[in-house]
Design an enzyme around this catalytic site. Structure first.
Site, PDB file in Angstrom:
ATOM      1  N   ARG A 223      28.236   6.808  15.799  1.00 33.01           N
ATOM      2  CA  ARG A 223      29.428   5.970  15.653  1.00 33.01           C
ATOM      3  C   ARG A 223      29.705   5.082  16.853  1.00 33.01           C
ATOM      4  O   ARG A 223      30.531   4.178  16.761  1.00 33.01           O
ATOM      5  CB  ARG A 223      30.640   6.849  15.350  1.00 33.01           C
ATOM      6  CG  ARG A 223      30.723   7.303  13.919  1.00 33.01           C
ATOM      7  CD  ARG A 223      31.979   8.111  13.663  1.00 33.01           C
ATOM      8  NE  ARG A 223      32.003   9.329  14.441  1.00 33.01           N
ATOM      9  CZ  ARG A 223      31.363  10.448  14.109  1.00 33.01           C
ATOM     10  NH1 ARG A 223      30.644  10.482  13.015  1.00 33.01           N
ATOM     11  NH2 ARG A 223      31.418  11.517  14.872  1.00 33.01           N
TER      12      ARG A 223
ATOM     13  N   ASP B  98      41.040  21.536   6.905  1.00 30.65           N
ATOM     14  CA  ASP B  98      40.193  20.511   7.522  1.00 30.65           C
ATOM     15  C   ASP B  98      41.026  19.384   8.127  1.00 30.65           C
ATOM     16  O   ASP B  98      40.590  18.239   8.206  1.00 30.65           O
ATOM     17  CB  ASP B  98      39.185  19.936   6.518  1.00 30.65           C
ATOM     18  CG  ASP B  98      38.142  19.042   7.176  1.00 30.65           C
ATOM     19  OD1 ASP B  98      37.779  19.304   8.336  1.00 30.65           O
ATOM     20  OD2 ASP B  98      37.678  18.056   6.548  1.00 30.65           O
TER      21      ASP B  98
ATOM     22  N   THR C 102      26.778  12.800  16.411  1.00 31.83           N
ATOM     23  CA  THR C 102      27.010  11.516  15.757  1.00 31.83           C
ATOM     24  C   THR C 102      28.102  10.708  16.458  1.00 31.83           C
ATOM     25  O   THR C 102      28.317   9.551  16.122  1.00 31.83           O
ATOM     26  CB  THR C 102      27.419  11.710  14.285  1.00 31.83           C
ATOM     27  OG1 THR C 102      28.559  12.568  14.240  1.00 31.83           O
ATOM     28  CG2 THR C 102      26.281  12.306  13.477  1.00 31.83           C
TER      29      THR C 102
ATOM     30  N   CYS D  81      25.122  11.813   0.330  1.00 33.05           N
ATOM     31  CA  CYS D  81      24.616  10.464   0.614  1.00 33.05           C
ATOM     32  C   CYS D  81      24.523   9.598  -0.641  1.00 33.05           C
ATOM     33  O   CYS D  81      24.824   8.406  -0.605  1.00 33.05           O
ATOM     34  CB  CYS D  81      23.238  10.532   1.269  1.00 33.05           C
ATOM     35  SG  CYS D  81      23.224  11.240   2.925  1.00 33.05           S
ATOM     36  N   HIS D  82      24.069  10.201  -1.753  1.00 35.03           N
ATOM     37  CA  HIS D  82      23.782   9.418  -2.957  1.00 35.03           C
ATOM     38  C   HIS D  82      24.959   9.318  -3.910  1.00 35.03           C
ATOM     39  O   HIS D  82      24.830   8.677  -4.958  1.00 35.03           O
ATOM     40  CB  HIS D  82      22.559  10.001  -3.674  1.00 35.03           C
ATOM     41  CG  HIS D  82      21.286   9.829  -2.910  1.00 35.03           C
ATOM     42  ND1 HIS D  82      20.568   8.649  -2.905  1.00 35.03           N
ATOM     43  CD2 HIS D  82      20.606  10.693  -2.116  1.00 35.03           C
ATOM     44  CE1 HIS D  82      19.493   8.795  -2.145  1.00 35.03           C
ATOM     45  NE2 HIS D  82      19.495  10.022  -1.645  1.00 35.03           N
TER      46      HIS D  82
ATOM     47  N   MET E 250      15.739   9.468   4.683  1.00 38.19           N
ATOM     48  CA  MET E 250      15.725  10.455   3.604  1.00 38.19           C
ATOM     49  C   MET E 250      15.137  11.762   4.122  1.00 38.19           C
ATOM     50  O   MET E 250      13.956  11.838   4.442  1.00 38.19           O
ATOM     51  CB  MET E 250      14.892   9.941   2.426  1.00 38.19           C
ATOM     52  CG  MET E 250      14.700  10.949   1.306  1.00 38.19           C
ATOM     53  SD  MET E 250      16.263  11.394   0.509  1.00 38.19           S
ATOM     54  CE  MET E 250      15.770  12.873  -0.363  1.00 38.19           C
TER      55      MET E 250
ATOM     56  N   CYS F 211      22.486  16.441  -2.472  1.00 39.62           N
ATOM     57  CA  CYS F 211      22.255  15.001  -2.572  1.00 39.62           C
ATOM     58  C   CYS F 211      23.521  14.153  -2.551  1.00 39.62           C
ATOM     59  O   CYS F 211      23.491  13.000  -2.118  1.00 39.62           O
ATOM     60  CB  CYS F 211      21.477  14.680  -3.850  1.00 39.62           C
ATOM     61  SG  CYS F 211      20.066  15.751  -4.180  1.00 39.62           S
TER      62      CYS F 211
ATOM     63  N   THR G 175      34.490  21.806  16.660  1.00 37.57           N
ATOM     64  CA  THR G 175      33.570  20.838  17.258  1.00 37.57           C
ATOM     65  C   THR G 175      34.306  19.563  17.666  1.00 37.57           C
ATOM     66  O   THR G 175      35.206  19.094  16.978  1.00 37.57           O
ATOM     67  CB  THR G 175      32.437  20.498  16.279  1.00 37.57           C
ATOM     68  OG1 THR G 175      32.997  20.111  15.021  1.00 37.57           O
ATOM     69  CG2 THR G 175      31.526  21.686  16.084  1.00 37.57           C
TER      70      THR G 175
ATOM     71  N   ASN H 284      38.104  20.969  13.079  1.00 34.73           N
ATOM     72  CA  ASN H 284      38.615  22.025  12.208  1.00 34.73           C
ATOM     73  C   ASN H 284      37.883  23.348  12.430  1.00 34.73           C
ATOM     74  O   ASN H 284      36.910  23.433  13.173  1.00 34.73           O
ATOM     75  CB  ASN H 284      38.444  21.605  10.749  1.00 34.73           C
ATOM     76  CG  ASN H 284      37.023  21.164  10.445  1.00 34.73           C
ATOM     77  OD1 ASN H 284      36.670  20.021  10.714  1.00 34.73           O
ATOM     78  ND2 ASN H 284      36.208  22.049   9.920  1.00 34.73           N
TER      79      ASN H 284
END
Length: 693
Positions: A120, A304, A164, A607-608, A647, A604, A239, A259
């Site tokens: 990020r 969360d 990230t 992302c998808h 992927m 999946c 985290t 969280n």
């Protein structure tokens, strides 16, 4: 003549990038800009002339984008990250690429690739660019040459943490956190390193570990008293995966803590307790990493509602007195103003309607909770906000001239309920995400209003709304940046990049980016001229709720840079035929569809897209020919032939599970085609493969 050479050298030195970033607004050296507030004092571009703003240059991002990445700019060079922390340096005035550094994280990240994509933000200090990688490295790169100076592995071998978030730089140090608590038994921490050598200087854990092993410091011993059961077997979470802030006045680094792991407190800490330092702002001594104070937004968090969102620093006049404050809008729907010196709450008010609490008690600093929101006794509860939060990672900003904070805001709810079988330990069930610790919503239990999003201008002194601009979709507004020119810049899910009057919210200028613009903008000077830069590209996993559908194969991720005398223009967007595919002779087996739906949801959909409808983050698999060919499908899933393009491998999938995915995709394809036909009577449907796939 004897002074000509020294004078020439001085002039050259003045034009050469130095090790220090300029603090006058000419540079934007880190995620929060020069002051952690996503604010620039530059005024060359202002409300009086912003209508003349034009595209100066654009730079196409190849190999997959990272459209939530915040660029930085120092001494006329723009730096940005794409994909898995591939760092690029561009001439900020022309867009000419100077160098690229690829840490090749995809080769070593393994299953961490399943959890996240890209970085990020990055940071600059002392002639180096710092970046984290998904496999847990912190890398210092020579800002002139693009060559790595040193690399530090910030996480343990074979653990399931990943990076990230952006690094933060201060006083010759660089600090980094990590993510992973939503996917594995992770205990959070942050680590500070020496900028020159990469040597670890200190580490602060954000939640306590196993008491039998002893505690690292008094803060951990104190925190352990607020936990119950055997929380360490679940990691605990906490985290620090996103925002921090450095405070030079008090020589502190503030850490935004995430969280719990799992979310459900009844599992990780069955006897209750505040569970420090989950969902807290923790102030640490910048030199030693020693605990100074904390403020917890959600004691005993179970939804969360993490506090990893922006931490902004200011001096405000409150009650007739100037005070050093920290401003924070976490997921839970409240806006907090906290005394930086003491960590004590000054004020708090909800920015969206919430039902988990009726307010925040100012004297104790604790929320006045609604007990029913904790979904007790196996009873489902509809809770506002949802786990997406009232405010998420899209950057808010603060303008000292207007006195307003600008927050990309969401109003949506979520159903929470205990799982049918509480977790008995911690396992990865063939890759299933189990860290949430909540069950599926019972039939008929749904939020009572539609989800919305908007840009909110908030007065932190009066804790009141100044103005708002509705945004399209469920998460329609991107990160913000504001300037002394009475401007506020923000992109949107609809593909517009807009400049507003910071005082009133009046739209003054807009640009069609041809794709979503959710990353935060920055502004800076290069060769004496002010520029504005933002990264464009949709990173939505699902198209559901988007105002426009962004196709992974059709959209172009780009760096866009604007100035008052820009003369560039984007090429016309060319339609790309990527129809949903069906095969008339494919016989769908309902049992296999059920297997495939489970596999898709567990592995999946992140992302998808939900229900196999992609929003641009990854290819729409209903439009892909790969799943139709079993050998090719296995090459992708088992051999990982597309890892370099983002992927991940799923080598554990059985032949039955792969077949289930194939049947699920064909079933969903037929459902989508039927819906399209119903929406457009007489429209032709596509059957078979074609060159648009």
């Amino acid at each position: 003549m004897r002074f000509a050479l020294p004078l020439l050298l001085l002039l050259l030195a003045a034009c050469t990038p130095s090790g220090e970033a300029r603090r006058d607004g000419s540079d934007w050296p880190g995620y929060g800009g020069i002051d952690e507030n996503h604010y620039s004092p530059l005024t060359e571009i202002n409300e009086g002339n912003v209508e003349k703003l034009k595209l100066t240059w654009y730079h196409d991002i190849s190999g997959g984008g990272s459209s939530l990445s915040a660029p930085i700019a120092v001494n006329g060079i723009l730096y940005y990250a794409s994909g898995y922390s591939v760092i690029h340096a561009l001439d900020a005035s022309t867009g000419r690429e100077l160098w690229t550094y690829d840490p090749q994280s995809w080769k070593v990240a393994g299953q961490k690739m399943r959890a996240a994509w890209g970085i990020r933000g990055i940071a600059y200090d002392n002639g180096m660019v710092f970046t984290g990688t998904i496999d847990g490295r912190l890398i210092a790169i020579n800002a002139k040459s693009g060559h790595p100076v040193w690399t530090a592995q910030t996480i343990g071998k074979d653990d399931e943490r990943y990076v990230t978030g952006a690094p933060w730089v201060f006083k010759g140090k660089v600090i980094i956190g990590h993510g992973g608590a939503d996917f594995a038994p992770v205990r959070g921490y942050v680590t500070a390193y020496d900028q020159r050598t990469g040597k670890q200087l200190w580490r602060f854990y954000t939640v306590p570990g196993n008491p039998k092993l002893g505690f690292e410091n008094k803060a951990m011993a104190m925190a352990a008293k607020t936990w119950t059961g055997q929380w360490w077997k679940y990691g605990g979470g906490g985290t620090a995966w996103n925002a921090m802030a450095y405070d030079p006045k008090y020589n502190r680094i503030y850490i935004g803590i995430g969280n719990g792991a799992p979310w459900n407190q009844k599992i990780r800490s069955p006897g209750g307790g505040d569970n420090l330092f989950l969902c807290s702002i923790v102030a640490l001594d910048a030199d030693t990493g020693g605990y100074v104070w904390h403020y917890q937004t959600n004691p005993g968090e179970t939804w969360d509602f993490n506090s990893a969102m922006d931490i902004e620093l200011a001096r405000l006049k409150i009650g007739g007195k100037e005070r050093d404050v920290l401003m924070h809008a976490p997921k839970n729907g409240f806006f907090y103003v906290i005394d930086r010196a003491t960590g004590k709450l000054i004020s708090a008010r909800n920015i969206v309607p919430v039902n988990w609490a009726s307010g925040i008690d100012i004297k104790s600093g604790r929320p006045i909770e609604n007990p029913a929101a904790r979904y007790p006794g196996g009873k489902a509860a509809v809770v506002y906000p949802s786990p997406f939060g009232a405010h998420n990672i899209e950057a808010m900003s603060f303008n000292p001239g207007t006195g307003l904070v600008y927050i990309p805001t969401m109003d949506q709810g979520r159903v929470y309920i205990d799982p049918a079988e509480p977790l008995k330990g911690w396992k990865h069930l063939n890759g299933q995400r189990i860290s949430v610790g909540t069950g599926p919503a019972p039939a008929g239990v749904t939020p009572d209003r539609s989800a919305t999003s908007f840009l909110l201008a908030w007065n932190p002194v009066t804790q009141s709304e100044a103005w708002r601009v509705p945004m399209p979709g469920l998460r329609g507004g991107g990160g913000t940046a504001t300037t002394a020119g009475n401007l506020l810049f923000q992109g949107s899910a609809a593909g517009k990049f807009v400049a507003y009057a910071a005082k009133s919210g009046k739209p003054l200028w807009s640009f069609d980016a041809q794709t979503a613009v959710m990353a935060q903008p920055i502004t800076y000077k290069a060769r004496g001229k002010q520029y504005v830069t933002v990264i464009a590209g949709s990173r939505f996993p699902s198209a559901i709720g988007l105002p426009r559908e962004w196709n992974y194969r059709a959209q172009q991720w780009r760096v866009l840079t604007f100035s008052l005398d820009g003369k560039a223009s984007l090429p016309s967007a060319q339609p790309v035929d990527t129809p949903v595919i069906d095969m008339p002779d494919f016989s769908v087996d309902p049992a296999k569809v059920a297997t495939g739906a489970t596999v898709f949801g567990q592995r999946c959909s992140i992302c998808h897209g939900a229900n196999a409808v992609s929003g641009g983050m990854a290819p729409d698999l209903l439009q892909s020919g790969v799943p139709l060919d079993t050998a090719s499908f296995k090459d992708v899933l088992h051999k990982g032939i597309l890892r370099e393009r983002g992927m991940p491998r799923f080598e554990e999938l059985t032949a039955q599970e792969i077949a289930g995915l194939q049947h699920y995709f064909r079933q969903r394809a037929r459902e989508v085609l039927a819906a399209q036909a119903a929406a457009k009577p007489g429209a032709q449907t596509h059957r078979g493969l074609n060159e648009g796939q």
